[in-house]
Structures are given as C-alpha cells and as structure tokens.
Scaffold this motif. Sequence first.
Motif, short mmCIF file in Angstrom:
data_model
loop_
_atom_site.label_atom_id
_atom_site.label_comp_id
_atom_site.label_asym_id
_atom_site.label_seq_id
_atom_site.Cartn_x
_atom_site.Cartn_y
_atom_site.Cartn_z
N PHE A 118 3.78 -0.33 -16.94
CA PHE A 118 2.66 -0.70 -17.81
C PHE A 118 1.52 0.30 -17.77
O PHE A 118 0.65 0.29 -18.65
CB PHE A 118 2.13 -2.09 -17.41
CG PHE A 118 0.95 -2.54 -18.22
CD1 PHE A 118 1.08 -2.85 -19.56
CD2 PHE A 118 -0.31 -2.66 -17.64
CE1 PHE A 118 0.00 -3.26 -20.31
CE2 PHE A 118 -1.40 -3.08 -18.37
CZ PHE A 118 -1.24 -3.38 -19.71
N ILE A 119 1.52 1.18 -16.78
CA ILE A 119 0.38 2.08 -16.57
C ILE A 119 0.00 2.84 -17.83
O ILE A 119 -1.16 2.89 -18.22
CB ILE A 119 0.69 3.06 -15.41
CG1 ILE A 119 0.64 2.30 -14.08
CG2 ILE A 119 -0.31 4.19 -15.39
CD1 ILE A 119 0.94 3.17 -12.88
N GLN A 120 0.98 3.43 -18.49
CA GLN A 120 0.68 4.26 -19.65
C GLN A 120 0.13 3.43 -20.81
O GLN A 120 -0.61 3.93 -21.65
CB GLN A 120 1.94 5.00 -20.11
CG GLN A 120 1.70 6.01 -21.22
CD GLN A 120 2.95 6.75 -21.62
OE1 GLN A 120 4.04 6.43 -21.16
NE2 GLN A 120 2.81 7.74 -22.48
N ARG A 121 0.47 2.15 -20.86
CA ARG A 121 0.05 1.30 -21.97
C ARG A 121 -1.34 0.69 -21.75
O ARG A 121 -1.92 0.13 -22.67
CB ARG A 121 1.06 0.17 -22.16
CG ARG A 121 2.49 0.65 -22.25
CD ARG A 121 3.43 -0.54 -22.25
NE ARG A 121 4.83 -0.13 -22.14
CZ ARG A 121 5.83 -0.97 -22.07
NH1 ARG A 121 5.60 -2.27 -22.09
NH2 ARG A 121 7.07 -0.54 -21.97
N ILE A 123 -5.81 1.79 -13.27
CA ILE A 123 -4.84 1.03 -12.48
C ILE A 123 -4.49 1.77 -11.21
O ILE A 123 -4.45 1.20 -10.12
CB ILE A 123 -3.57 0.74 -13.30
CG1 ILE A 123 -3.90 -0.17 -14.49
CG2 ILE A 123 -2.50 0.08 -12.42
CD1 ILE A 123 -2.69 -0.59 -15.29
N VAL A 124 -4.24 3.08 -11.33
CA VAL A 124 -3.84 3.87 -10.17
C VAL A 124 -4.91 3.82 -9.08
O VAL A 124 -4.60 3.74 -7.88
CB VAL A 124 -3.54 5.33 -10.57
CG1 VAL A 124 -3.25 6.18 -9.35
CG2 VAL A 124 -2.37 5.38 -11.54
N GLN A 125 -6.17 3.85 -9.47
CA GLN A 125 -7.27 3.79 -8.49
C GLN A 125 -7.29 2.46 -7.74
O GLN A 125 -7.85 2.37 -6.65
CB GLN A 125 -8.61 4.01 -9.19
CG GLN A 125 -8.82 5.42 -9.70
CD GLN A 125 -10.05 5.55 -10.58
OE1 GLN A 125 -10.74 4.56 -10.84
NE2 GLN A 125 -10.32 6.76 -11.06
N GLN A 129 0.80 -1.22 0.00
CA GLN A 129 0.00 0.00 0.00
C GLN A 129 0.83 1.27 0.00
O GLN A 129 0.28 2.37 -0.11
CB GLN A 129 -0.95 -0.02 1.20
CG GLN A 129 -2.05 -1.07 1.08
CD GLN A 129 -2.89 -1.21 2.33
OE1 GLN A 129 -2.52 -0.71 3.40
NE2 GLN A 129 -4.02 -1.91 2.22
N GLN A 130 2.13 1.13 0.13
CA GLN A 130 3.02 2.30 0.03
C GLN A 130 3.32 2.67 -1.43
O GLN A 130 3.90 3.71 -1.69
CB GLN A 130 4.33 2.03 0.77
CG GLN A 130 4.18 1.91 2.28
CD GLN A 130 5.49 1.53 2.96
OE1 GLN A 130 6.53 1.42 2.31
NE2 GLN A 130 5.44 1.33 4.27
N HIS A 131 2.90 1.82 -2.36
CA HIS A 131 3.21 2.03 -3.78
C HIS A 131 1.90 2.23 -4.54
O HIS A 131 1.35 1.31 -5.13
CB HIS A 131 3.98 0.83 -4.32
CG HIS A 131 5.29 0.59 -3.63
ND1 HIS A 131 6.47 1.16 -4.04
CD2 HIS A 131 5.57 -0.14 -2.52
CE1 HIS A 131 7.45 0.77 -3.24
NE2 HIS A 131 6.93 -0.02 -2.30
N THR A 132 1.43 3.46 -4.50
CA THR A 132 0.11 3.76 -5.09
C THR A 132 0.16 4.97 -6.03
O THR A 132 -0.83 5.68 -6.18
CB THR A 132 -0.93 4.01 -3.99
OG1 THR A 132 -0.47 5.09 -3.15
CG2 THR A 132 -1.14 2.76 -3.15
N THR A 133 1.31 5.22 -6.63
CA THR A 133 1.44 6.36 -7.54
C THR A 133 1.77 5.87 -8.93
O THR A 133 2.09 4.69 -9.14
CB THR A 133 2.54 7.32 -7.07
OG1 THR A 133 3.82 6.65 -7.15
CG2 THR A 133 2.30 7.77 -5.64
N ILE A 134 1.72 6.78 -9.89
CA ILE A 134 2.05 6.42 -11.27
C ILE A 134 3.49 5.96 -11.38
O ILE A 134 3.81 5.03 -12.12
CB ILE A 134 1.79 7.62 -12.21
CG1 ILE A 134 0.29 7.90 -12.30
CG2 ILE A 134 2.37 7.37 -13.60
CD1 ILE A 134 -0.06 9.06 -13.18
#
Length: 375
Positions: free
Chosen positions: A34-37, A45-47, A12-17
Amino acid sequence: MEKRYFSIAEVQQHTTIDSCWIVHDRRVYDVSTFIQRHPGGEQMIVQRAGRDVSRDMAGPPHRHSSNAQRWLQQYYIGELRQDGDQEEEEEFAQKKQAVRERSTANRESNSVMDARCKSVDPDHDLVDWNKPLLWQVGHLREKYDEWVHQPVDRPIRLFYSDFVEACSKTAWYMVPLVWTPIVIFFSWYSYTELAQGNTRLFASITTEYFIPVHKYCFPFLFLLGMFLWSLVEYLIHRYLFHMKPPASNYYLITLHFMLHGQHHKSPFDGSRLVFPPVPASLVVVLFFAAFHLLAPGAVGMSIFVGGLCGYVVYDMIHYYLHYGSPKKGSYLYGLKAYHVKHHFEHQRLGFGITSRFWDYPFHTVIPEETFEKNH
C-alpha cells in the motif's frame, strides 16, 4: 482465521519500503503493497514503520475516515504478542501447514479471481467474489449504495465471458498509444484546413457577413476544446457516474456498477483505472458526430480534437492519482489527496479529477478544513 502473534522486536525488523509493518490497536499489519498508493506519500508510512500508528491515524492533524480504518484491515497479519499468547501461537504453528495446504487447494480450484486477491471477509460479504459481480450487485437493492462505497483491495471480475471481460479492462499505456496518433492526425488536418484561408464563421445569423478564421486561431480553439472537456468530465463524473440508482431498479444498479461503481469498490484495480479503447471509441464517435452537426468544418474539428486531448490527459492523471507518488506540495500531490478523499470519505463531493475548478461553481468542493485534517 487462526491468529498469529508477533513481538514488537519482530515488527521492528520490517521498516523498509519492500517490507513495512505497522501496529494499530495491538494488531499488526503488513502495508508493503500500500505504500506507493498512500495519498500522503511513501515516507509518511516508512517513517512510522515498525511502531504503533494508532495515535497518528486518530489525529490530529490527520484523522483517518472509517473507510480508511476499514481499508487497513485488509493488510492484517496478526496480533502484537501479550502475556498468555504463547500457547495460542504454538497452536497456530501446528495448524500452519494445514492452512497453507487448504489455501493452495483453494487457489487451484479458483480460476476466476486473481490469486493475489485480498478480502476483508468473503464468507460474510453480500456478494460471491468467486463469480462475476456484475450480475449480482442489482440484487443488493437498498444495500448497494453502502456496499459499493466500502472499498476493497482486490481485482474485480465483471463478466463470465473471457473475451468480454478482456474488452472491459486495459493497461494505462493503451490510452495514449491508441488516441495520441489520432489527436496528432486531426490536429494536423484542422491546422492545414485553417491554413488554406477558406474557413469562415457567420458574424450573425441574420446577415451574410462572415468572419475569417486564420490558422493562428487553432491553438485557441484547441484549448477551448480542452476547457470544454473539463466541464464534460465533471458533468459525467457527477451526474452519470455518481447517479444514485433506485434500490428497486436492478438494471440501473447494474449499469451504475459497470460504469463507475466497480471503480469505487476496488479503487486500486489497475486494469480498470482508464477507459478501455473499445467502448471509448463508441463514445468518441458520438462526440465527433455531435461536433460535426453543431460546428462543421475545421473549427468544430479543432475544438473536438482539443477535447479528445483533454480526455487523454484526464485518463493519465486519473491513473497517476491512484498509483503515482507526486512530490509533497506539488499540484498533483494536492489532487491525489483530494481524489483519495473523494473515494474514502466524500463520495458526493470532489468530482473534479484534473482540477477542482468546476467543483467551486457547482458547490461540490470538499471543505478545505475537513480536507486538510482528515486525509
């Protein structure tokens, strides 16, 4: 591969782009790259960052395909901590330094592949990823079709020669940089030729009656060329790029992989998403010669330059569908989701890139219900 364990608090500490972790079936994945793709956009994904997405991926409404599930495994970094995992975690910590040293040694000795490469299981894959793939794929025979449609997130090397390899790759901006000036020049040439008022078309092959072609016809001829290109785009993609080579034919399998198979195997290899100018120039010259024979003069040139512009638009849209983040609900957003479905689930459907128009008359459109629920 030694397992690493994370508590839910660590995840839960890793919740940013920039640093986005998710959990799926108690396995932890770092999907930051992978977020941008993601075809559904970054925010989807970020949510969900820092939590279990098993139910989201299983659907409804968005049931992810088996290829999407397999794709996720490339971002695996460890397990969600459970009772009894502490001893294994300590063992991992003791081996961590040795693993790092071994990985460093492997990167130094491997001058062929990019150090950023990720692979699912290179030791058990059907090819040797440390060597150019073009000369290996023909030996896969009946296993080739299934293998090539199981995408991975890593760059591909095709040739042994560095020079030939460089010619087979290009940055996206080289396409407009090379072809836009040519489009502008031939557009100007065609328009000025029509403006002279000397261009005529036969009204009938049985008479000598001519129809004058005015300069005001140029935009319509140009758009006709773009429209015809959209058909050529579809036909090439469906019948050439997606031919199914016989399992016994080494050379056809090799040709298919060079033309398009490598793109389906590594759909996010940014250096291979557009047609390199060197081989593209050969194809453009062939099309130019064909148009000159079929419709000589300014009329044929006007249609040809419209088709060339259509090609540039096609390549740019194709690149954007892989790396862009269009606004949800926009035309390009729908195209991106549609194209991703083509790559990950419906490789025999959805051949339109700039539009779905030709998929309808040729009956290759991805079913709307499947498309909405599964992407």
